[in-house]
Design a protein around this motif. Structure first.
Motif, PDB file in Angstrom:
ATOM      1  N   ALA A  92       0.834  -1.212   0.061  1.00  0.00           N
ATOM      2  CA  ALA A  92       0.159   0.100  -0.023  1.00  0.00           C
ATOM      3  C   ALA A  92       0.852   1.270  -0.146  1.00  0.00           C
ATOM      4  CB  ALA A  92      -0.772   0.040   1.249  1.00  0.00           C
ATOM      5  N   LEU A  93       2.020   1.331   0.695  1.00  0.00           N
ATOM      6  CA  LEU A  93       2.842   2.423   0.875  1.00  0.00           C
ATOM      7  C   LEU A  93       3.517   2.596  -0.523  1.00  0.00           C
ATOM      8  CD1 LEU A  93       4.640   4.330   2.453  1.00  0.00           C
ATOM      9  CD2 LEU A  93       6.167   2.642   2.844  1.00  0.00           C
ATOM     10  N   PHE A  94       4.169   1.676  -1.351  1.00  0.00           N
ATOM     11  CA  PHE A  94       4.731   1.972  -2.474  1.00  0.00           C
ATOM     12  C   PHE A  94       3.849   2.119  -3.907  1.00  0.00           C
ATOM     13  CE2 PHE A  94       8.364  -0.329  -0.377  1.00  0.00           C
ATOM     14  CZ  PHE A  94       9.342   0.831  -0.832  1.00  0.00           C
ATOM     15  N   ALA A  95       2.500   1.311  -3.493  1.00  0.00           N
ATOM     16  CA  ALA A  95       1.515   1.573  -4.947  1.00  0.00           C
ATOM     17  C   ALA A  95       1.387   2.921  -5.445  1.00  0.00           C
ATOM     18  CB  ALA A  95       0.127   0.939  -4.351  1.00  0.00           C
ATOM     19  N   PRO A  96       1.210   3.854  -4.663  1.00  0.00           N
ATOM     20  CA  PRO A  96       1.010   5.153  -5.126  1.00  0.00           C
ATOM     21  C   PRO A  96       2.183   5.707  -6.245  1.00  0.00           C
ATOM     22  CG  PRO A  96       0.216   5.514  -3.096  1.00  0.00           C
ATOM     23  CD  PRO A  96       0.919   3.947  -3.405  1.00  0.00           C
ATOM     24  N   SER A  97       3.521   5.342  -5.620  1.00  0.00           N
ATOM     25  CA  SER A  97       4.686   5.926  -6.758  1.00  0.00           C
ATOM     26  C   SER A  97       4.841   4.600  -7.470  1.00  0.00           C
ATOM     27  CB  SER A  97       5.828   6.098  -5.600  1.00  0.00           C
ATOM     28  OG  SER A  97       6.007   4.798  -4.896  1.00  0.00           O
ATOM     29  N   GLY A  98       4.440   3.472  -7.707  1.00  0.00           N
ATOM     30  CA  GLY A  98       4.848   2.721  -8.795  1.00  0.00           C
ATOM     31  C   GLY A  98       6.004   1.790  -8.206  1.00  0.00           C
ATOM     32  N   GLY A  99       5.915   1.808  -6.996  1.00  0.00           N
ATOM     33  CA  GLY A  99       7.274   0.843  -6.260  1.00  0.00           C
ATOM     34  C   GLY A  99       6.449  -0.463  -6.117  1.00  0.00           C
ATOM     35  N   HIS A 100       7.410  -1.219  -5.478  1.00  0.00           N
ATOM     36  CA  HIS A 100       6.909  -2.809  -5.422  1.00  0.00           C
ATOM     37  C   HIS A 100       7.373  -3.209  -3.866  1.00  0.00           C
ATOM     38  CE1 HIS A 100       7.252  -7.299  -5.907  1.00  0.00           C
ATOM     39  NE2 HIS A 100       5.998  -6.968  -6.799  1.00  0.00           N
ATOM     40  N   THR A 101       7.121  -4.244  -3.559  1.00  0.00           N
ATOM     41  CA  THR A 101       7.176  -4.556  -1.939  1.00  0.00           C
ATOM     42  C   THR A 101       8.655  -5.167  -1.937  1.00  0.00           C
ATOM     43  OG1 THR A 101       4.971  -5.338  -1.619  1.00  0.00           O
ATOM     44  CG2 THR A 101       6.496  -6.030  -0.150  1.00  0.00           C
ATOM     45  N   PHE A 102       9.006  -6.130  -2.939  1.00  0.00           N
ATOM     46  CA  PHE A 102      10.417  -6.741  -2.904  1.00  0.00           C
ATOM     47  C   PHE A 102      10.471  -7.412  -1.647  1.00  0.00           C
ATOM     48  CE2 PHE A 102      11.111  -3.109  -5.986  1.00  0.00           C
ATOM     49  CZ  PHE A 102      11.142  -3.910  -7.172  1.00  0.00           C
ATOM     50  N   THR A 103      11.713  -7.279  -1.221  1.00  0.00           N
ATOM     51  CA  THR A 103      11.834  -8.220   0.105  1.00  0.00           C
ATOM     52  C   THR A 103      12.020  -7.158   1.214  1.00  0.00           C
ATOM     53  OG1 THR A 103      14.208  -8.262  -0.186  1.00  0.00           O
ATOM     54  CG2 THR A 103      13.021 -10.016  -0.649  1.00  0.00           C
ATOM     55  N   TRP A 104      11.567  -5.885   1.141  1.00  0.00           N
ATOM     56  CA  TRP A 104      11.427  -4.740   2.081  1.00  0.00           C
ATOM     57  C   TRP A 104      10.751  -5.330   3.731  1.00  0.00           C
ATOM     58  CZ3 TRP A 104      13.918  -0.682   2.624  1.00  0.00           C
ATOM     59  CH2 TRP A 104      14.436   0.046   1.511  1.00  0.00           C
ATOM     60  N   PRO A 105       9.778  -6.225   3.574  1.00  0.00           N
ATOM     61  CA  PRO A 105       9.226  -6.643   4.979  1.00  0.00           C
ATOM     62  C   PRO A 105      10.226  -7.350   5.602  1.00  0.00           C
ATOM     63  CG  PRO A 105       7.338  -6.821   3.094  1.00  0.00           C
ATOM     64  CD  PRO A 105       8.677  -6.474   2.574  1.00  0.00           C
TER      65      PRO A 105
END
Length: 347
Positions: free
Chosen positions: A293-306
């Protein structure tokens, strides 16, 4: 992903023949691929390469070339030889290259050039992250890769010569929808896909090959990976995640990495660290939705951030709890054996 201060593998000797140097470099590249899952094992790296080729020959090529470029860059910059030999300078580059191929299109020349450049630059990012985190005796995990990959997905749509996918990835978030009941097929697909999604691959059979590679290196690591996958699936289902997302493995791959990292890699494997890792894995699964949800507006992706964020927090907290032990704090009687055992990866 990636071990710290690993002693695995013999360092190349200055007087080694060219063929010997090439052989050592190939082994370092294969170990670099295996270090994505904390395993300094060349055979496991070869199996991981097979898994990527099974998903698509382009991904296999990108994975190997990215790892090779990252390893070679570290060598040219004079990084400690034991880190290079153990594959610690290759795993972030591997993920960067494969990530670029997936999001920018593997068939484009611009993607290949950017993947090679990114695989070299991530070595510098790794050095920077290592200097900062070493202050607290923390590993970099896949933080360098996450920084590079997030920058790529957010920036790429702004450049016509590298973005070939029409509209950008940016989108407003919306509540989850769709069936949440998991069928038997969803369950076993999700179990194996969780391992494949670490490399962005959605196919369950690719995940099966990755899991075989993990077990080849270490049965304990294989078991921890399985525990992490189960925890991720159960947590996602219990919270009502769409069955389609769970089945594709997008809700569970971070839980796999967290469990492996916190039980047997950066914390001594026992009942306490297992329970600690399970809680962390469930936390990472919850955080996956938040990061999306945090990255969606900028076009980012979850990747392995969690995985990165949860693992760092739980490792920082670990010294507060006497029942949890770091490998370097194990009983003195085990010191001699521990010195011979590769310390787990810094994915």
């Amino acid at each position: 992903m990636g071990q710290q201060d690993t002693k695995e593998g013999a360092a190349p000797q200055p007087e080694a023949a060219p063929l010997g140097k090439l052989g050592n470099f190939v082994l370092a590249v294969l170990r670099g691929q295996a270090q994505v899952d904390f395993l300094p094992n060349a055979l496991t790296g070869a199996i991981f390469a097979v898994a990527l080729f099974a998903s698509g020959w382009q991904y296999g090529v990108y994975g190997l070339l990215g790892t090779a470029v990252g390893t070679a860059t570290a060598r040219l910059l004079g990084v400690a030889r034991d880190r290079i030999t153990a594959g610690l300078e290759g795993f972030n580059a591997c993920l960067v290259a494969v990530g670029f191929a997936v999001f920018l299109g593997a068939e484009h020349l611009s993607t290949a050039l950017l993947a090679l450049a990114g695989s070299a630059v991530v070595t510098v990012v790794t050095g920077a992250a290592s200097r900062v985190l070493s202050t607290w005796d923390l590993p970099t995990f896949t933080l360098p890769y996450c920084l590079m990959a997030s920058s790529m997905t957010i920036a790429a749509p702004g450049f016509e010569r590298i973005w070939h996918n029409g509209e950008g990835l940016a989108a407003l978030t919306h509540p989850a929808g769709g069936p949440t009941t998991l069928s038997w097929t969803d369950l076993w697909h999700a179990f194996f896909a969780d391992f494949a999604q670490i490399f962005f691959m959605p196919q369950w059979y690719v995940g099966l090959i990755f899991l075989v590679g993990i077990f080849v290196a270490s049965r304990r690591a294989g078991l921890m990976a399985c525990v992490g996958s189960v925890v991720g699936i159960f947590t996602a289902w219990a919270l009502g995640a769409p069955a389609a997302d769970v089945a594709e493995g997008t809700m569970g791959y971070n839980a796999v990495l967290v469990t492996m990292a916190l039980c047997g890699v950066f914390l001594v494997a026992d009942a306490w660290s297992l329970g600690y890792a399970v809680v962390a894995a469930a936390t990472a699964t919850c955080l996956s939705s938040a990061m999306a949800a945090l990255f969606a507006p900028s076009g980012g992706h979850t990747f392995t951030w969690p995985f990165v964020l949860v693992s760092l927090v739980f490792l920082v907290a670990a010294p507060t709890f006497p029942r949890l032990r770091r490998p370097d704090a194990a009983a003195p009687a085990k010191a001699a054996d521990a010195a011979k055992t590769p310390v787990a990866a810094a994915a």
